[in-house]
Design a protein around this motif. Structure first.
Motif, short mmCIF file in Angstrom:
data_model
loop_
_atom_site.label_atom_id
_atom_site.label_comp_id
_atom_site.label_asym_id
_atom_site.label_seq_id
_atom_site.Cartn_x
_atom_site.Cartn_y
_atom_site.Cartn_z
N PHE A 45 -5.25 -9.44 -14.91
CA PHE A 45 -5.65 -8.29 -14.22
C PHE A 45 -5.32 -8.33 -12.53
O PHE A 45 -5.07 -7.57 -11.88
N THR A 46 -5.44 -9.66 -12.14
CA THR A 46 -5.14 -10.03 -10.67
C THR A 46 -3.52 -9.74 -10.46
O THR A 46 -3.23 -9.10 -9.53
N VAL A 47 -2.75 -10.09 -11.39
CA VAL A 47 -1.26 -9.75 -11.24
C VAL A 47 -1.22 -8.31 -11.37
O VAL A 47 -0.15 -7.75 -10.41
N ARG A 48 -1.77 -7.52 -12.05
CA ARG A 48 -1.56 -6.18 -12.29
C ARG A 48 -1.92 -5.35 -11.04
O ARG A 48 -1.40 -4.66 -10.39
N GLU A 49 -3.16 -5.83 -10.49
CA GLU A 49 -3.49 -5.00 -9.21
C GLU A 49 -2.52 -5.47 -7.96
O GLU A 49 -2.45 -4.69 -7.04
N HIS A 50 -2.30 -6.60 -7.91
CA HIS A 50 -1.39 -7.20 -7.03
C HIS A 50 0.07 -6.52 -7.14
O HIS A 50 0.27 -5.67 -5.93
N ASN A 51 0.61 -6.10 -8.28
CA ASN A 51 1.75 -5.56 -8.37
C ASN A 51 1.48 -3.75 -8.03
O ASN A 51 2.32 -3.19 -7.54
N ARG A 52 0.36 -3.25 -8.60
CA ARG A 52 0.27 -1.95 -8.21
C ARG A 52 -0.04 -1.74 -6.84
O ARG A 52 0.45 -0.84 -6.10
N ARG A 53 -0.61 -2.49 -5.92
CA ARG A 53 -0.79 -2.31 -4.60
C ARG A 53 0.38 -2.76 -3.78
O ARG A 53 0.76 -2.01 -2.85
N HIS A 54 1.19 -3.39 -4.18
CA HIS A 54 2.55 -3.70 -3.70
C HIS A 54 3.42 -2.48 -3.96
O HIS A 54 3.99 -2.26 -2.87
N ARG A 55 3.39 -1.92 -4.95
CA ARG A 55 4.12 -0.57 -5.47
C ARG A 55 3.67 0.50 -4.41
O ARG A 55 4.66 1.40 -3.81
N GLN A 56 2.59 0.63 -4.11
CA GLN A 56 1.99 1.73 -3.35
C GLN A 56 2.49 1.45 -1.99
O GLN A 56 2.58 2.52 -1.22
N ARG A 57 2.52 0.42 -1.38
CA ARG A 57 3.02 0.23 0.05
C ARG A 57 4.56 0.44 0.26
O ARG A 57 4.93 0.86 1.38
#
Length: 53
Positions: A40-52
Motif C-alpha cells: 500500500f505504501t509503495v502504491r501510494e508513493h508511486n501514485r503521488r509521484h505521478r500526480q506531481r
C-alpha cells in the motif's frame, strides 16, 4: 479521559487475541499485514509521484 479509555480498549482488543493464538499463526498474520502495508505504501508513493509530474 475518554480518549485514554478508548485507547486502552482498542489496545486490549488488538493485543488480546494474539495472546491466545500459537506463535506461528500470530507471526504469519503479522507478516501478511506488514506485506499489505508495504505494498500500500509503495502504491501510494508511486501514485503521488505521478500526480506531481
Amino acid at each position: 479521559m475518554i480518549f485514554l479509555v478508548a485507547a486502552f480498549l482498542l489496545l486490549g482488543v488488538l493485543v488480546g487475541p494474539p495472546a491466545h493464538l500459537p506463535p506461528a499463526v500470530t507471526l504469519s498474520a503479522a507478516a501478511v499485514i506488514a506485506a499489505w502495508l508495504l505494498i500500500f505504501t509503495v502504491r501510494e508513493h508511486n501514485r503521488r509521484h505521478r500526480q506531481r509530474s
